[in-house]
Motif scaffolding. Sequence first.
Motif, PDB file in Angstrom:
ATOM      1  N   ALA A 145       0.829  -1.204   0.000  1.00  0.00           N
ATOM      2  CA  ALA A 145       0.000   0.000   0.000  1.00  0.00           C
ATOM      3  C   ALA A 145       0.863   1.253   0.000  1.00  0.00           C
ATOM      4  N   GLY A 146       1.976   1.219   0.764  1.00  0.00           N
ATOM      5  CA  GLY A 146       2.870   2.369   0.788  1.00  0.00           C
ATOM      6  C   GLY A 146       3.540   2.606  -0.550  1.00  0.00           C
ATOM      7  N   LEU A 147       3.970   1.540  -1.206  1.00  0.00           N
ATOM      8  CA  LEU A 147       4.608   1.672  -2.518  1.00  0.00           C
ATOM      9  C   LEU A 147       3.632   2.230  -3.547  1.00  0.00           C
ATOM     10  N   GLN A 148       2.391   1.792  -3.486  1.00  0.00           N
ATOM     11  CA  GLN A 148       1.380   2.275  -4.422  1.00  0.00           C
ATOM     12  C   GLN A 148       1.006   3.725  -4.146  1.00  0.00           C
ATOM     13  N   ALA A 149       1.219   4.167  -2.894  1.00  0.00           N
ATOM     14  CA  ALA A 149       0.866   5.540  -2.539  1.00  0.00           C
ATOM     15  C   ALA A 149       1.905   6.553  -3.000  1.00  0.00           C
ATOM     16  N   VAL A 150       3.119   6.099  -3.299  1.00  0.00           N
ATOM     17  CA  VAL A 150       4.146   7.011  -3.798  1.00  0.00           C
ATOM     18  C   VAL A 150       3.792   7.410  -5.237  1.00  0.00           C
ATOM     19  N   PRO A 151       3.723   8.692  -5.534  1.00  0.00           N
ATOM     20  CA  PRO A 151       3.360   9.128  -6.893  1.00  0.00           C
ATOM     21  C   PRO A 151       4.278   8.511  -7.948  1.00  0.00           C
ATOM     22  N   LYS A 152       3.683   8.078  -9.054  1.00  0.00           N
ATOM     23  CA  LYS A 152       4.473   7.458 -10.120  1.00  0.00           C
ATOM     24  C   LYS A 152       5.479   8.436 -10.727  1.00  0.00           C
ATOM     25  N   GLY A 153       5.186   9.715 -10.604  1.00  0.00           N
ATOM     26  CA  GLY A 153       6.098  10.721 -11.132  1.00  0.00           C
ATOM     27  C   GLY A 153       7.463  10.686 -10.469  1.00  0.00           C
ATOM     28  N   GLN A 154       7.531  10.152  -9.235  1.00  0.00           N
ATOM     29  CA  GLN A 154       8.818  10.061  -8.549  1.00  0.00           C
ATOM     30  C   GLN A 154       9.766   9.131  -9.299  1.00  0.00           C
ATOM     31  N   MET A 155       9.250   7.963  -9.685  1.00  0.00           N
ATOM     32  CA  MET A 155      10.071   7.020 -10.442  1.00  0.00           C
ATOM     33  C   MET A 155      10.402   7.573 -11.827  1.00  0.00           C
ATOM     34  N   GLU A 156       9.423   8.188 -12.472  1.00  0.00           N
ATOM     35  CA  GLU A 156       9.664   8.734 -13.806  1.00  0.00           C
ATOM     36  C   GLU A 156      10.728   9.822 -13.778  1.00  0.00           C
ATOM     37  N   ALA A 157      10.690  10.660 -12.733  1.00  0.00           N
ATOM     38  CA  ALA A 157      11.692  11.723 -12.619  1.00  0.00           C
ATOM     39  C   ALA A 157      13.084  11.138 -12.397  1.00  0.00           C
ATOM     40  N   ALA A 158      13.158  10.088 -11.548  1.00  0.00           N
ATOM     41  CA  ALA A 158      14.456   9.465 -11.287  1.00  0.00           C
ATOM     42  C   ALA A 158      15.021   8.817 -12.541  1.00  0.00           C
ATOM     43  N   ARG A 159      14.167   8.140 -13.314  1.00  0.00           N
ATOM     44  CA  ARG A 159      14.644   7.480 -14.526  1.00  0.00           C
ATOM     45  C   ARG A 159      15.045   8.501 -15.592  1.00  0.00           C
ATOM     46  N   SER A 160      14.342   9.626 -15.616  1.00  0.00           N
ATOM     47  CA  SER A 160      14.685  10.656 -16.599  1.00  0.00           C
ATOM     48  C   SER A 160      16.041  11.277 -16.320  1.00  0.00           C
ATOM     49  N   LEU A 161      16.493  11.173 -15.056  1.00  0.00           N
ATOM     50  CA  LEU A 161      17.815  11.687 -14.686  1.00  0.00           C
ATOM     51  C   LEU A 161      18.903  10.642 -14.905  1.00  0.00           C
ATOM     52  N   GLY A 162      18.527   9.499 -15.477  1.00  0.00           N
ATOM     53  CA  GLY A 162      19.493   8.452 -15.764  1.00  0.00           C
ATOM     54  C   GLY A 162      19.747   7.501 -14.620  1.00  0.00           C
ATOM     55  N   MET A 163      18.912   7.540 -13.576  1.00  0.00           N
ATOM     56  CA  MET A 163      19.106   6.667 -12.428  1.00  0.00           C
ATOM     57  C   MET A 163      18.579   5.267 -12.744  1.00  0.00           C
ATOM     58  N   PRO A 164      19.346   4.201 -12.483  1.00  0.00           N
ATOM     59  CA  PRO A 164      18.861   2.841 -12.707  1.00  0.00           C
ATOM     60  C   PRO A 164      17.626   2.535 -11.859  1.00  0.00           C
ATOM     61  N   TYR A 165      16.816   1.597 -12.334  1.00  0.00           N
ATOM     62  CA  TYR A 165      15.555   1.273 -11.643  1.00  0.00           C
ATOM     63  C   TYR A 165      15.813   0.861 -10.201  1.00  0.00           C
ATOM     64  N   LEU A 166      16.761  -0.060  -9.979  1.00  0.00           N
ATOM     65  CA  LEU A 166      17.011  -0.565  -8.633  1.00  0.00           C
ATOM     66  C   LEU A 166      17.455   0.549  -7.699  1.00  0.00           C
ATOM     67  N   ARG A 167      18.346   1.404  -8.178  1.00  0.00           N
ATOM     68  CA  ARG A 167      18.816   2.503  -7.339  1.00  0.00           C
ATOM     69  C   ARG A 167      17.682   3.478  -7.045  1.00  0.00           C
ATOM     70  N   ALA A 168      16.813   3.708  -8.007  1.00  0.00           N
ATOM     71  CA  ALA A 168      15.673   4.608  -7.780  1.00  0.00           C
ATOM     72  C   ALA A 168      14.739   4.032  -6.721  1.00  0.00           C
ATOM     73  N   MET A 169      14.525   2.715  -6.758  1.00  0.00           N
ATOM     74  CA  MET A 169      13.668   2.077  -5.759  1.00  0.00           C
ATOM     75  C   MET A 169      14.273   2.203  -4.371  1.00  0.00           C
ATOM     76  N   VAL A 170      15.574   1.903  -4.265  1.00  0.00           N
ATOM     77  CA  VAL A 170      16.241   1.898  -2.965  1.00  0.00           C
ATOM     78  C   VAL A 170      16.405   3.313  -2.410  1.00  0.00           C
ATOM     79  N   SER A 171      16.726   4.268  -3.262  1.00  0.00           N
ATOM     80  CA  SER A 171      17.056   5.617  -2.802  1.00  0.00           C
ATOM     81  C   SER A 171      15.853   6.548  -2.699  1.00  0.00           C
TER      82      SER A 171
END
Length: 274
Positions: free
Chosen positions: A162-188
Motif C-alpha cells: 500500500a505504501g509503494l502504491q501511494a508514492v506518486p508514479k512521477g517520482q520514479m519517472e523523474a528518477a529514470r529521466s535523470l538516468g538513475m537505474p531502476y534498482l537505485r531509484a527504488m532503494v534511494s
Amino acid sequence: MAGNQTAVPSGGRLSPRRRQRIGRGVQYGVLIVVVVVLAALADWGAIKQSFFNGEVAGQGMPTLFTVALRNTVIYTLTGYVMGFAVGLLLALMRQSSVAPYRWIAAGYVEIFRGLPALVIFLMIGSLPLAFPGFQVPGDVYGQAALGLGLVSAAYMAETFRAGLQAVPKGQMEAARSLGMPYLRAMVSIIIPQAIRIVIPPLTNELVLLFKDSSLVLFLGVTAGQVELAKFGNDQASTFANPTPILISGLTYLLITIPLGYVARRLEARQGAAR
C-alpha cells in the motif's frame, strides 16, 4: 409578557438536542447504578488476596523484568526485524513484472494470513520430525524469530505494498529521466518514501507482535527463556494465586499503551500533513 415566553416545539415534542441530553443522562445514571451495585456485591478482601497479593507479587521480582520482560522484548524485536525484511521483499515481488514472483508473494500472503499463528508455531516446533538433524539457529530464540517473522511478514507485505502504491508514479519517472537505474531509484527514492507513509501501521504491527510473543511458550521454553505470559502462568501455578498473571498483564500494558499512543500520534500527524 408574550415576548418573554420560551418557544415550545409544536405538539409538545422535545427538540433533538433535548432528547440527546436526556438519553445521555439516562446512560450515565445506569452506569453509576451498575458500578455501585457491583462495588456493593464485591468481596474486596477476597479480591485483594486473589489478585493484588503483594507477597506473591514480590516473589516474582526482579525476574519478571530481568528475564520475562527481557525475553519478550527480544522475541518481539527479532521477529519484527525478520518480518520487516521479508515483508518488504514480498511487497516488491508483488509489484514485479515477473509473474512467478507475483504468484509466490501472493500465495505466501494468503497462506500465512489465513493460518492461525499458533499452528505456525506448532509446525516450527515439529521441523526436526520432517528434517532429521535440522535445528533452527539460536534454539528457542531463533524459532521464535522465525515464527513471529513469518506471521508478521504476511501483514507487513500488504502494508508495504500500500505504501509503494501511494508514492506518486512521477517520482520514479523523474528518477529514470535523470538516468538513475531502476534498482537505485527504488532503494534511494521510492522505498524510503513508502516506509515513511506506512510508519503508523508498522507501529501497530509492533504492538500486535509484542502480544503474539506469548505463543513462544508452545515451543517449549526453559526457565531462562520464558516470556511474560508463561512466567505469569508458572508463578500463578506455583503459589496457587492469579496475582502473577495480573502483574504480567499490567507489564504488557506498560509497553503496548505507549506504543499505541505513538501510533495514534503518528497517524494524526500524517493526516494533518495531507
